[in-house]
Design an enzyme around this catalytic site. Structure first.
Site, PDB file in Angstrom:
ATOM      1  CG  ASN A   1      -2.277   0.653   0.859  1.00 38.97           C
ATOM      2  OD1 ASN A   1      -2.312   1.633   0.138  1.00 38.97           O
ATOM      3  ND2 ASN A   1      -3.350   0.106   1.386  1.00 38.97           N
TER       4      ASN A   1
ATOM      5  NE  ARG B   1      -7.185 -15.222  17.091  1.00 39.58           N
ATOM      6  CZ  ARG B   1      -8.057 -14.919  16.159  1.00 39.58           C
ATOM      7  NH1 ARG B   1      -8.274 -13.656  15.861  1.00 39.58           N
ATOM      8  NH2 ARG B   1      -8.723 -15.842  15.533  1.00 39.58           N
TER       9      ARG B   1
ATOM     10  CG  HIS C   1      22.937   4.896  13.079  1.00 39.34           C
ATOM     11  ND1 HIS C   1      23.548   5.432  11.978  1.00 39.34           N
ATOM     12  CD2 HIS C   1      21.611   4.893  12.820  1.00 39.34           C
ATOM     13  CE1 HIS C   1      22.623   5.753  11.083  1.00 39.34           C
ATOM     14  NE2 HIS C   1      21.440   5.429  11.569  1.00 39.34           N
TER      15      HIS C   1
ATOM     16  CB  ALA D   1      -2.705  -0.715  12.535  1.00 39.42           C
TER      17      ALA D   1
ATOM     18  N   GLY E   1      -1.175  -1.020   8.844  1.00 33.83           N
ATOM     19  CA  GLY E   1      -0.689   0.331   8.597  1.00 33.83           C
ATOM     20  C   GLY E   1       0.225   0.831   9.698  1.00 33.83           C
TER      21      GLY E   1
END
Length: 194
Positions: free
Chosen positions: A93, A191, A123, A168, A150
């Protein structure tokens, strides 16, 4: 961190690919690679609405390997396209970011939600080494049939097991086993799916 070896004949790129410490900010060749890759990403975004086949061809040429039926929505941001390998049927997406020169392997039929971030650089912890630009990269592997929601962040060195779901907004800091749902910061199993 081991001290830099001035007799090491390898380029910074070769050190990066090997997973050794290298100086990313001091190497013009690495800078040119990232600049070129990022310019191609902008070109893909610009072409996507007006000439989608051309945008898709640029995407395929940019990556290390791309399976059949891979689909994406721009914009996308990559540092080193050749270090990203994607399996058949994967979907990205909008607003994907893959940062650093570590190898990123994404399996088949993976769903990648909007604004997902995949980071491969580590780093130096020592402030003087960090100021000098030292870093190393660690690979990221996302196995088949994973779903990243997302705004998921995947940190260097992580493997996400097949068929797992990352909720998300989660930050994945360690390996995720197959067939689970993980959520949170840091992401934790909530879960089992099998």
């Amino acid at each position: 961190m081991p001290a830099p070896d001035p007799t090491d004949p390898r380029s910074e790129h070769d050190r990066m690919v090997a997973g050794d410490w290298y100086r990313y900010r001091l190497d013009p060749a690495l800078a040119a690679m990232t600049t070129g890759t990022q310019a191609t990403c902008r070109r893909i975004t610009a072409l996507y609405d007006t000439d989608r086949p051309a945008a898709e061809a640029l995407f395929r040429d940019l990556l290390g390997s791309v399976g059949e039926g891979v689909d994406f929505r721009p914009p996308l941001y990559l540092d080193y396209g050749s270090r990203l390998h994607v399996g058949d049927g994967t979907f990205f997406n909008a607003d994907l970011l893959v940062l650093g020169g570590g190898l990123v392997t994404i399996g088949r039929h993976v769903l990648v939600g909007p604004s997902v971030r995949i980071y491969t650089p580590q780093h130096a912890l020592d402030v003087d080494d960090r100021r000098d630009g030292w870093e190393r990269v660690e690979p990221v592997t996302i196995e088949d049939d994973v779903w990243l929601g997302g705004n998921v962040v995947v940190l260097p060195g992580v493997t996400i097991g097949a068929r797992s779901v990352v909720g998300a907004g989660s930050v994945v800091v360690k390996d995720v086993p197959p067939d689970v749902v993980v959520v949170g910061n840091p992401a934790r199993v909530v879960r089992e799916l099998a």
